[in-house]
Write an enzyme that holds these catalytic residues in place. Structure first.
Site, mmCIF file in Angstrom:
data_model
loop_
_atom_site.group_PDB
_atom_site.id
_atom_site.type_symbol
_atom_site.label_atom_id
_atom_site.label_comp_id
_atom_site.label_asym_id
_atom_site.label_seq_id
_atom_site.Cartn_x
_atom_site.Cartn_y
_atom_site.Cartn_z
ATOM 1 C CG LEU A 145 47.879 26.968 55.746
ATOM 2 C CD1 LEU A 145 47.173 26.280 56.914
ATOM 3 C CD2 LEU A 145 48.086 28.449 56.037
ATOM 4 C CD GLU B 87 47.333 27.865 64.009
ATOM 5 O OE1 GLU B 87 46.953 28.939 64.497
ATOM 6 O OE2 GLU B 87 47.041 27.496 62.849
HETATM 7 N N1 LIG Z 1 48.769 31.502 57.723
HETATM 8 C C1 LIG Z 1 47.547 31.970 57.683
HETATM 9 O O1 LIG Z 1 46.956 32.329 58.719
HETATM 10 C C2 LIG Z 1 46.851 32.103 56.359
HETATM 11 C C3 LIG Z 1 45.540 32.567 56.298
HETATM 12 C C4 LIG Z 1 44.933 32.683 55.045
HETATM 13 C C5 LIG Z 1 45.637 32.351 53.902
HETATM 14 N N2 LIG Z 1 46.896 31.882 54.012
HETATM 15 C C6 LIG Z 1 47.683 31.578 52.798
HETATM 16 O O2 LIG Z 1 47.805 32.778 52.074
HETATM 17 C C7 LIG Z 1 47.857 32.480 50.668
HETATM 18 C C8 LIG Z 1 46.704 33.175 49.953
HETATM 19 O O3 LIG Z 1 46.724 34.536 50.304
HETATM 20 P P1 LIG Z 1 47.012 35.710 49.263
HETATM 21 O O4 LIG Z 1 47.446 36.866 50.067
HETATM 22 O O5 LIG Z 1 47.920 35.214 48.174
HETATM 23 O O6 LIG Z 1 45.589 35.910 48.573
HETATM 24 P P2 LIG Z 1 44.149 36.245 49.219
HETATM 25 O O7 LIG Z 1 44.221 37.534 49.990
HETATM 26 O O8 LIG Z 1 43.571 35.059 49.886
HETATM 27 O O9 LIG Z 1 43.298 36.466 47.893
HETATM 28 C C9 LIG Z 1 43.640 37.504 47.007
HETATM 29 C C10 LIG Z 1 42.434 37.739 46.112
HETATM 30 O O10 LIG Z 1 41.415 38.386 46.862
HETATM 31 C C11 LIG Z 1 40.702 39.278 46.011
HETATM 32 N N3 LIG Z 1 40.903 40.637 46.510
HETATM 33 C C12 LIG Z 1 41.974 41.147 47.154
HETATM 34 N N4 LIG Z 1 41.782 42.442 47.466
HETATM 35 C C13 LIG Z 1 40.551 42.766 47.015
HETATM 36 C C14 LIG Z 1 39.774 43.949 47.048
HETATM 37 N N5 LIG Z 1 40.234 45.090 47.618
HETATM 38 N N6 LIG Z 1 38.566 43.930 46.490
HETATM 39 C C15 LIG Z 1 38.081 42.809 45.917
HETATM 40 N N7 LIG Z 1 38.779 41.635 45.859
HETATM 41 C C16 LIG Z 1 39.985 41.620 46.398
HETATM 42 C C17 LIG Z 1 41.282 39.120 44.618
HETATM 43 O O11 LIG Z 1 40.542 38.072 44.027
HETATM 44 P P3 LIG Z 1 40.275 38.001 42.427
HETATM 45 O O12 LIG Z 1 41.609 37.725 41.812
HETATM 46 O O13 LIG Z 1 39.296 36.875 42.287
HETATM 47 O O14 LIG Z 1 39.704 39.336 42.039
HETATM 48 C C18 LIG Z 1 42.699 38.669 44.930
HETATM 49 O O15 LIG Z 1 43.317 37.972 43.857
HETATM 50 C C19 LIG Z 1 47.763 30.973 50.559
HETATM 51 O O16 LIG Z 1 49.077 30.452 50.520
HETATM 52 C C20 LIG Z 1 47.059 30.588 51.848
HETATM 53 O O17 LIG Z 1 47.344 29.238 52.223
HETATM 54 C C21 LIG Z 1 47.507 31.761 55.210
#
Ligand SMILES: NC(=O)c1ccc[n+]([C@@H]2O[C@H](COP(=O)([O-])OP(=O)(O)OC[C@H]3O[C@@H](n4cnc5c(N)ncnc54)[C@H](OP(=O)(O)O)[C@@H]3O)[C@@H](O)[C@H]2O)c1
Length: 186
Positions: free
Chosen positions: A23, A30
């Protein structure tokens, strides 16, 4: 009867949600709000579920995993085994497992990141977005997908409508609802 999907997210100006797998901000209260909402149940003995992308799972400190008092689903295309979590290859797979649990479960929360929110927003079962809007901008590399345009603002008795402030950073909570999900279980 199908499950109503709730999503919960915090974003800054410009829609950023994350940077370098973390984050971009530190807002303790929050995070407490996130915990309170995703654990909230109307009947003792029930549990909610959280669904997250694998990178969001990876981003959480080991001592926080799995998120307590909630069923943890992790979306991944791989055959990973993650202690304390149920891995699934699609949103439907997680929903199907959740629905088999009947009255033992209550709310299905999608907690990010980008891909998980995108799947939730595109689902016919999508019901509500609990969105924290942070009144500041941060350098981000993960973003909230476009919010569906048919959502309307609603109130929730457990969600303050006041502007919050922590460490000099202001934010407020929004609850956005898609009205037309009938015959569904939340
Ligand atoms: N501000 C907020 O409310 C909040 C909330 C959550 C997260 N975050 C932040 O968001 C970032 C991470 O999020 P991100 O968007 O980069 O990644 P993410 O959505 O958390 O993870 C992506 C991974 O999910 C899997 N995936 C995605 N779509 C898929 C599908 N259709 N079927 C199967 N697996 C699927 C894949 O894993 P594999 O590579 O293992 O196949 C992909 O690499 C971090 O910085 C975190 O701190 C913020």
């Amino acid at each position: 009867m199908s499950t109503r999907i709730c999503a919960i997210a915090a974003c800054c100006e410009g829609g950023g949600i994350g940077k370098n797998g973390d984050l971009p901000w530190r807002l303790r209260k929050e995070l407490q709000y996130f915990g309170r909402m995703t654990c909230r149940v109307s009947q003792e003995g029930r549990q909610n579920a959280v669904l997250m992308g694998r990178k969001t799972w990876d981003s959480m400190p080991a001592k926080m995993k799995p998120l307590r008092h909630r069923i943890n689903y992790v979306l991944t295309k791989s055959d990973l085994t993650l202690p304390g979590a149920i891995t699934c290859k699609s949103l439907e797979e997680a929903l199907s497992d959740f629905e088999k649990r009947g009255d033992a479960v209550e709310t299905f929360w999608v907690i990010g990141g980008h891909a998980a929110y995108e799947l939730a927003f595109a689902s016919a079962s999508f019901y509500r977005l609990y969105l924290t809007r942070i009144h500041a901008s941060y350098d981000c590399d993960a973003f909230l997908p476009a919010i569906p345009v048919d959502l309307t603002s609603v109130s929730d008795p457990d969600v303050s409508s006041e502007v919050q402030e922590e460490n000099g950073i202001k934010y407020h909570f929004e609850v956005l609802e898609r009205p037309a999900v009938f015959g569904a279980k939340q």
